[in-house]
Design a protein around this motif. Structure first.
Motif, short mmCIF file in Angstrom:
data_model
loop_
_atom_site.label_atom_id
_atom_site.label_comp_id
_atom_site.label_asym_id
_atom_site.label_seq_id
_atom_site.Cartn_x
_atom_site.Cartn_y
_atom_site.Cartn_z
N GLY A 1 17.60 38.12 28.43
CA GLY A 1 18.08 37.95 27.06
C GLY A 1 17.99 36.50 26.62
O GLY A 1 18.21 35.58 27.41
N LYS A 2 17.72 36.29 25.35
CA LYS A 2 17.62 34.93 24.81
C LYS A 2 18.99 34.37 24.40
O LYS A 2 19.10 33.21 24.06
CB LYS A 2 16.66 34.90 23.62
CG LYS A 2 15.22 35.18 24.01
CD LYS A 2 14.29 35.07 22.81
CE LYS A 2 12.84 35.32 23.22
NZ LYS A 2 11.91 35.23 22.06
N PHE A 3 20.00 35.23 24.44
CA PHE A 3 21.36 34.78 24.21
C PHE A 3 22.30 35.71 24.96
O PHE A 3 21.89 36.78 25.42
CB PHE A 3 21.70 34.72 22.71
CG PHE A 3 21.38 35.97 21.94
CD1 PHE A 3 22.30 36.99 21.82
CD2 PHE A 3 20.14 36.11 21.32
CE1 PHE A 3 22.00 38.15 21.11
CE2 PHE A 3 19.83 37.27 20.60
CZ PHE A 3 20.77 38.28 20.50
N ASN A 4 23.55 35.30 25.09
CA ASN A 4 24.50 36.02 25.93
C ASN A 4 25.15 37.15 25.15
O ASN A 4 26.23 37.00 24.59
CB ASN A 4 25.55 35.03 26.44
CG ASN A 4 26.47 35.67 27.48
OD1 ASN A 4 26.32 36.83 27.82
ND2 ASN A 4 27.41 34.90 27.97
N SER B 1 23.12 42.89 23.03
CA SER B 1 22.08 43.13 22.03
C SER B 1 20.80 42.39 22.36
O SER B 1 19.71 42.83 21.97
CB SER B 1 22.57 42.72 20.64
OG SER B 1 22.82 41.33 20.57
N ALA B 2 20.89 41.29 23.09
CA ALA B 2 19.69 40.55 23.48
C ALA B 2 18.83 41.36 24.43
O ALA B 2 17.61 41.16 24.50
CB ALA B 2 20.08 39.22 24.12
N TYR B 3 19.41 42.28 25.17
CA TYR B 3 18.69 43.13 26.11
C TYR B 3 18.31 44.47 25.48
O TYR B 3 17.15 44.86 25.48
CB TYR B 3 19.55 43.35 27.37
CG TYR B 3 19.75 42.09 28.17
CD1 TYR B 3 18.96 41.82 29.28
CD2 TYR B 3 20.72 41.17 27.82
CE1 TYR B 3 19.13 40.66 30.01
CE2 TYR B 3 20.91 39.99 28.54
CZ TYR B 3 20.10 39.74 29.64
OH TYR B 3 20.26 38.58 30.36
N LEU B 4 19.31 45.14 24.94
CA LEU B 4 19.07 46.47 24.39
C LEU B 4 18.21 46.42 23.13
O LEU B 4 17.44 47.34 22.85
CB LEU B 4 20.41 47.15 24.09
CG LEU B 4 21.35 47.28 25.31
CD1 LEU B 4 22.70 47.81 24.87
CD2 LEU B 4 20.72 48.17 26.37
N PRO C 1 21.70 30.10 31.23
CA PRO C 1 20.57 30.91 31.68
C PRO C 1 19.99 31.80 30.60
O PRO C 1 18.90 32.36 30.78
CB PRO C 1 21.17 31.75 32.81
CG PRO C 1 22.61 31.87 32.45
CD PRO C 1 22.98 30.56 31.81
N PHE C 2 20.68 31.96 29.50
CA PHE C 2 20.17 32.80 28.40
C PHE C 2 19.28 31.99 27.46
O PHE C 2 18.14 32.36 27.19
CB PHE C 2 21.34 33.43 27.65
CG PHE C 2 22.22 34.28 28.53
CD1 PHE C 2 21.84 35.56 28.88
CD2 PHE C 2 23.40 33.78 29.03
CE1 PHE C 2 22.63 36.34 29.70
CE2 PHE C 2 24.21 34.54 29.86
CZ PHE C 2 23.82 35.82 30.20
N THR C 3 19.78 30.86 26.99
CA THR C 3 19.00 30.03 26.08
C THR C 3 18.05 29.10 26.83
O THR C 3 17.16 28.50 26.22
CB THR C 3 19.93 29.18 25.20
OG1 THR C 3 20.70 28.29 26.05
CG2 THR C 3 20.89 30.05 24.41
N LYS C 4 18.24 28.95 28.15
CA LYS C 4 17.45 28.06 29.01
C LYS C 4 17.70 26.59 28.65
O LYS C 4 16.85 25.73 28.95
CB LYS C 4 15.94 28.36 28.94
CG LYS C 4 15.58 29.83 29.06
CD LYS C 4 16.08 30.45 30.33
CE LYS C 4 15.69 31.91 30.44
NZ LYS C 4 16.33 32.59 31.57
N THR C 5 18.82 26.29 28.05
CA THR C 5 19.12 24.91 27.67
C THR C 5 19.97 24.23 28.74
O THR C 5 20.70 24.89 29.49
CB THR C 5 19.86 24.84 26.33
OG1 THR C 5 21.07 25.61 26.40
CG2 THR C 5 18.98 25.39 25.21
#
Length: 532
Positions: free
Chosen positions: A434-437, A440-443, A518-522
């Motif tokens: 997912g790109k955010f926590n 909804s980022a996955y589904l 780990p979601f945004t990779k920031t």
């Protein structure tokens, strides 16, 4: 171990023995297209933005909310009105010495830019819950003053929504919701966020220099950030500066092992290259599973997909890859909602059990509908050796019970990404991240309008549950709707969860409080410390 995400607070600046005077270094994989928060969609840029800008709130690693520029906030009973009281000691600066207080008007202007169609903001749709935002963005309403974001005073802000969105507060910590000083933006004359001379900061660090030459692969390709000293008077900002080096990804591990950079994020595949002489933080944020391409004739038949899923012996699969943890859902265990673990809020899903008799009985009933001339040569793509090992056990069962034969291809990272995007596969071991926590980022990657819906799967029921989850009155109701969406995805056999894959964030043993999302990779260095 889960890293606890610390945030900028009102504590005094760090003492010299905890990080003062240090310059932390970090490798990024490419030159940012822009450092304009409203226009950014690149993890490299987002890392730099995270160190330069501060939004109304900040989101901790566990999803809990902390004060940013807003020192307090309240939400109306109907979930439609958010009122923020802002701090009066947050300042803008840049390399030229620009100075101005960050006010509510800066957030109003930032949101107007976000919805302005000329901005072409890539993440604007995420904020369509804000009153009149969608209509302004689609040019149905020409007057941006009708946007549901207004300053009631210099340090008070009100956001009004079209419909409730339980994730709004978390979204306010993301780049599209960053403030923008209108005076500074106008003086940039179309170059805002494109150079050190035209990029301001209201956060921990400002951009001192930005040098990039695509034909020069030495350390000249970098972005140099230095401490926002005005904000450091009231906030904890430990390092004196940050140096971001633009490097090829193959150089990341050697640079970290040599001590040239302070930290590094890697997946399971690369962890073995680093040994045990570092501090390691582990994140369970990836679900690996089988994804069936709905464009393949055989997989248009949902019952045939169901037969295949019932012939997956997950115990046998996991015994072949013991270094991985068995997946218990589509959404991985790391995901939270406003600080509460999603799985604990929502409950468990039911995954089809291994049942040869039930599978073969179902297959007999649908056999007249199946084109058996397609039982040889289905293309299965996998991203690494672990996925190949897992798939080999599954394919043996399909061959033995159905006479269904597939060919497996282990692809490089680039080849794998291209095959997914083009739909050039029949089955994929999909690494779902997912790109955010948020669930909804996955589904949401299985919804019809998502460019990441590589399976081309469509379910009106799934879309309905996702819509209801994202407009629920509170977090608990939202979690329950996401659970229904997750169960629908599994019941329709579009994605079969197999195992979780982790990410690992390494820091050298002298470094503390470098925060990885780990979601945004920031990576956020505001409170980074280096022991002597």
């Amino acid at each position: 171990m889960l890293a606890a995400l610390t945030i900028i607070t009102l504590l005094p600046a760090c003492s010299r023995d905890t990080g003062e005077g240090r310059v932390f270094k970090y490798d990024i994989s490419g030159n940012p297209d822009t450092l304009d928060p409203q226009q950014s969609e690149d993890p490299n840029a987002d890392t730099i933005i995270a160190n330069m800008f501060t939004g109304l709130v900040t989101t901790a690693q566990d999803g809990s909310l902390q004060s940013g520029v807003a020192e307090s906030w309240s939400v109306s009973d109907d979930g439609l009105t958010y009122s923020f009281k802002l701090r009066n000691d947050v300042y803008w600066t840049d390399r030229e010495g620009f100075e101005a207080k960050c006010t509510a008007n800066d957030f109003v202007f930032g949101f107007r830019r976000l919805f302005d169609p000329e901005t072409e903001a890539p993440r604007v749709k995420d904020f369509y819950c804000i009153k009149n935002g969608r209509l302004i963005n689609l040019k149905s309403i020409p007057d941006s003053s009708l946007l549901g974001v207004k300053a009631t005073s210099d340090f008070e802000l009100e956001i009004t929504l079209e419909f409730p969105n339980p994730r709004l507060l978390s979204m306010l910590s993301e780049p599209p919701a960053m403030p923008c000083n209108e005076e500074y933006f106008n003086k940039a004359r179309g170059k805002y966020g494109l150079s050190a001379e035209c990029t301001p900061s209201n956060g921990a660090f400002y951009l001192e220099s930005w040098t990039y030459n695509p034909y020069n692969f030495t350390d000249i390709n970098n972005l140099i950030l230095r401490k926002n000293t005005k904000n450091a008077e009231t906030q904890t900002i430990c390092p004196s500066g940050l140096n971001f080096f633009i490097e090829d990804e193959e150089d990341f591990i050697p640079d970290f092992k040599s001590g040239d950079v302070s930290c590094l994020a890697v997946s399971n595949n690369d962890r073995s290259q680093l040994g045990g002489s570092y501090t390691v933080h582990e994140f369970g944020n990836i679900t690996c599973g089988l994804a069936f391409n709905s464009n393949f004739t055989l997989f248009k038949n949902e019952n045939f997909r169901r037969v295949l899923c019932m012939l997956i012996d997950r115990n046998a699969v996991m015994s072949a890859i013991p270094e991985y943890e068995r997946a218990e859902g589509v959404v991985p265990k790391q995901v939270s909602m406003e600080g509460a673990n999603y799985r604990e809020l929502a409950g468990a899903v039911t995954i089809p059990e291994y049942n040869v008799k039930a599978a073969t009985d179902l297959y007999k009933s649908i056999s007249p509908q199946i084109d058996k001339t397609l039982f040889t040569g289905a293309r299965v793509i996998v991203p690494d050796s672990a996925a190949q090992t897992a798939v080999s056990y599954i394919l043996q069962e399909w061959q033995r019970e159905l006479g269904f034969y597939c060919k497996v291809e282990t692809l490089s990272e680039g080849e794998y990404a291209r095959a997914l995007k083009s739909g050039d596969f029949d089955i994929a071991v999909l690494e779902l991240s997912g790109k955010f926590n948020s669930p909804s980022a996955y589904l949401g990657q299985f919804s019809s309008g998502d460019p990441g819906n590589y399976t081309r799967f469509y379910s009106a029921e799934l879309e309905n549950f996702l819509t209801r989850a994202e407009s629920a009155k509170d977090t608990q109701e939202s979690a329950e709707m996401f659970l229904q969406a997750e169960q629908t995805l599994i019941d329709r056999c579009a994605f079969y969860p197999l195992y979780y894959k982790n990410e690992y964030f390494f820091t050298n043993r002298k470094a503390n409080d470098i925060i990885y999302n780990p979601f945004t990779k920031t990576v956020n260095f505001a409170q980074a410390k280096q022991r002597k």
